[in-house]
Design an enzyme around this catalytic site. Structure first.
Site, short mmCIF file in Angstrom:
data_model
loop_
_atom_site.label_atom_id
_atom_site.label_comp_id
_atom_site.label_asym_id
_atom_site.label_seq_id
_atom_site.Cartn_x
_atom_site.Cartn_y
_atom_site.Cartn_z
CD GLU A 122 -3.05 -1.07 0.27
OE1 GLU A 122 -3.06 -0.12 -0.54
OE2 GLU A 122 -3.89 -1.97 0.26
NE ARG A 169 -3.94 2.57 -0.71
CZ ARG A 169 -5.18 2.41 -0.30
NH1 ARG A 169 -5.89 3.42 0.09
NH2 ARG A 169 -5.73 1.20 -0.25
CG ASP A 194 -6.38 -6.99 -7.14
OD1 ASP A 194 -5.36 -7.26 -6.49
OD2 ASP A 194 -7.20 -6.12 -6.78
CD GLU A 213 -11.04 -2.11 -8.10
OE1 GLU A 213 -12.14 -1.69 -7.66
OE2 GLU A 213 -9.98 -2.02 -7.45
CB THR A 236 -2.31 -1.17 -9.10
OG1 THR A 236 -3.55 -1.85 -8.90
CG2 THR A 236 -1.62 -0.96 -7.77
C1 DMJ Z 1 -6.61 0.12 -4.82
O1 DMJ Z 1 -5.89 0.45 -3.70
C2 DMJ Z 1 -5.73 -0.49 -5.85
O2 DMJ Z 1 -6.38 -0.42 -7.08
C3 DMJ Z 1 -5.36 -1.90 -5.55
O3 DMJ Z 1 -4.60 -2.50 -6.55
C4 DMJ Z 1 -6.60 -2.73 -5.34
N1 DMJ Z 1 -7.64 -2.11 -4.69
C5 DMJ Z 1 -7.77 -0.73 -4.43
C6 DMJ Z 1 -9.05 -0.15 -4.95
O4 DMJ Z 1 -10.13 -0.98 -4.95
#
Ligand code: DMJ
Length: 597
Positions: free
Chosen positions: A175, A179, A308, A493, A580
């Site tokens: 995370e 982020r 994912d 998503e 992501t």
């Molecule tokens: C986000 O923090 C990122 O996209 C992560 O890869 C998966 N989930 C959350 C959002 O749903």
């Protein structure tokens, strides 16, 4: 002044010629009343044209009056290789207003806190050691992309004066990377290299780097930023999820490119080598890995939670740091092999069809002991909302790894895609359709998890059995709380896939879908005093809310919606890869080469 500007000016001088005193006066061929009668229909025709086609006029007017909330020319290069898609300025502005409703509430109540609780109007931090800019840094590039200059200025000031990573507590490696590190790197690029962001990014990355010091090279999932030391997870000691381990390459590779320091690139690349060597016979990734052994740990196979973004990043790194000639870039071949292998396995093992309306969905595989004691895999028709990233990702992959030409048309012509590219494109399109179908709830919002109907579920005997999918445990007895599966936690998503699909096709259906989702969010998740909150049960109308606004609502959901309605010049997909967490990083020509194939 640009060359073309200079030429125009020269040109305009040329026509400004004095009429010679003795030049004969030309007779008037058309009288002024005739001119009037001819120009009225022309004027009406022009007005009618702009009435039915207002976007260019609005854009021109916005630019002319210097509309302060948005600059279409956010610091993003213009693209010629992609077809230009113009903005829907009305809808874009609506998204911008929602973004401000959320951000300004956070700024008012909780500036600098990692998390925001809009109902109680408070912030909180991930640990007792203090915040690490989870929200502010995650949102910096949204502020830049949306042209919110004043808000951006205040956020930058907070980063420059208050952001401090010397925090003696455990943070998630994954995370923090996607982020905070991703947010800093994106802000650095979009600010045209404001050094404060790179300085902070290097400090953060250097504190994270010790997580790679394991026997296998797979990273520890937690890090103490002050100690500069990796730690095992408290909940799953010795294990890392494949998403945690496999979603670091974009950020670390780009940092190496910027700093010309290979160490970040090598550490992230080594993780991919371990994952490649650990390949399971079916080619899919179990959700857990044994860190020290560098092997998969027997566990479920899923495209959703804990897995994912591993699949997402198999596509990403080949774009970032592999130049636009990536199709022939042999040094990055292993990413293409891993991606192709994974997409093949997904089609062979996980893609299914619903029983009533033939909707395409993806299932999970759960390991079990068979009757003879051997290992069997049970197919479970469960699909997380998280999996909805895959529709857009497959379509994007088809235009990259499954393309016979580069760039492909918008939308691609059949002859421009390979057989696998065509397969992936079609699956992507159908999966998005299914994800939209998952919004067929009382609120128009998608639940966190759905189960698709299968003949063995015993529901056929039920009156009013759902046709294709249902939320497990949602048939509540009075007083019972809704299950976790029934919530919508402001996830991005589906709108992420809609944004990609729109950019790759120009098909307005994706904007229409996105607008419906946006309206549902407005209606059900908006907190009147500021901010947005998690909807507890998507089938409750009016909805009850939980006091939490995730950072990804601002960094992803609203950014993707904004970009969906903006022109394709803003973050063009042939120039950027989005990490992501939706942080755009520029595609670059690497000076560092991968060391394995
Ligand atoms: C986000 O923090 C990122 O996209 C992560 O890869 C998966 N989930 C959350 C959002 O749903």
């Amino acid at each position: 002044m640009s060359e073309s500007g200079a030429q125009k000016k020269k040109g305009s001088k040329k026509v400004k010629v004095q009429r010679a005193q003795d030049a004969p006066i030309q007779p008037k061929l058309i009288s002024s009343s005739t001119t009037f009668f001819l120009s009225v229909p022309a004027l009406i025709a022009i007005l009618l044209y702009f009435y039915f086609n207002p976007t260019p006029a609005i854009e021109f007017f916005d630019a002319w009056i210097g509309f302060s909330d948005h600059y279409d020319s956010a610091p993003v290069p213009h693209t010629h290789s992609f077809t230009y898609l113009s903005a829907d300025t009305t809808k874009r502005r609506a998204v911008l207003e929602s973004f401000k409703h959320a951000w300004l509430a956070y700024e008012r109540d909780a500036m600098g806190a990692d998390e925001y609780h809009p109902i109680s109007k408070q912030g909180s931090n991930l640990t007792d050691a203090g915040g690490i800019g989870f929200m502010v840094v995650d949102v910096l590039d949204s502020l830049q992309i949306m042209g919110l200059r004043a808000e951006y200025g205040r956020a930058r000031k907070w980063v420059a004066e208050r952001l401090d990573f010397d925090k003696g507590a455990l943070f998630s490696t994954f995370e923090t990377t996607i982020r905070v590190l991703g947010g800093l790197l994106s802000a650095y690029h979009l600010s045209e290299e404001d050094p404060i962001y790179l300085e902070k990014a290097i400090d953060l990355a250097d504190r994270i780097m010790p997580v790679f010091e394991t026997a296998s090279g797979l990273p520890f999932p937690a890090v103490n930023l002050a100690e500069r030391r990796g730690y095992h997870s408290i909940d799953f000691p010795g294990l890392s999820s494949v998403a945690e381990a496999g979603t670091l390459q974009l950020e670390f590779r780009y940092l190496s490119y910027l700093t010309e320091n290979e160490v970040y690139w090598r550490a992230a690349e080594n993780v991919m080598k371990v994952l490649k060597d650990a390949r399971l016979p079916h080619g899919l990734a179990s959700v857990f890995l044994a860190i020290e052994q560098g092997q998969y740990h027997l566990s479920a196979i899923s495209l959703g939670s804990r897995a994912d973004s591993f699949y997402e990043y198999l596509l990403g790194p080949r774009s970032i740091g592999s130049s636009t000639s990536k199709l022939s870039n042999q040094t990055e071949r292993f990413y293409q092999d891993m991606y192709d292998d994974a997409m093949e396995s997904i089609h062979n093992h996980l893609v299914q069809r619903s029983t009533t309306n033939n909707l395409l969905y993806t299932s999970e595989l759960i390991p079990e002991n068979g009757p003879d004691g051997g290992l069997t895999w049970r197919l479970t028709p469960k699909q997380d909302h998280l999996v909805c990233f895959l529709g857009g990702s497959l379509m994007l992959g088809a235009t990259r790894t499954g393309a016979l030409t580069s760039p492909v048309s918008i939308p691609p012509h059949p002859e421009e895609l390979t057989e696998k590219g065509t397969r992936d494109w079609k699956t992507g399109v159908e999966l998005i359709k299914t994800c939209m179908n998952m919004h067929d709830t009382q609120t128009g919002l998608s639940p966190e998890i759905v189960y698709f109907r299968v003949p063995s579920d015993g529901m056929n005997a039920m009156p009013n059995a759902p046709p294709d999918w249902y939320i497990r445990g949602a048939q509540l007895a009075p007083g019972e709380l809704p299950p976790y599966d029934s919530r919508y936690m402001l996830r991005p998503e589906t709108v992420e896939s809609l944004f990609i699909a729109y950019r790759l096709t120009g098909d307005n259906i994706y904007r229409e879908h996105g607008w419906k989702i946006f309206q549902a969010i407005e209606k059900h998740a908006r907190v009147s005093t500021g901010g947005y909150a998690t909807v507890i049960n998507v089938d409750d109308n009016p909805a009850s809310l939980e006091d939490k606004m995730e950072t990804f609502f601002l960094s992803e959901t609203l950014k993707y919606l904004y970009l969906l309605f903006d022109s394709s010049n803003n973050i063009p997909l042939d120039k950027y890869v989005l990490n992501t967490e939706a942080h755009p990083l520029p595609i670059f020509e690497p000076s560092i080469r991968s060391r394995f194939s």
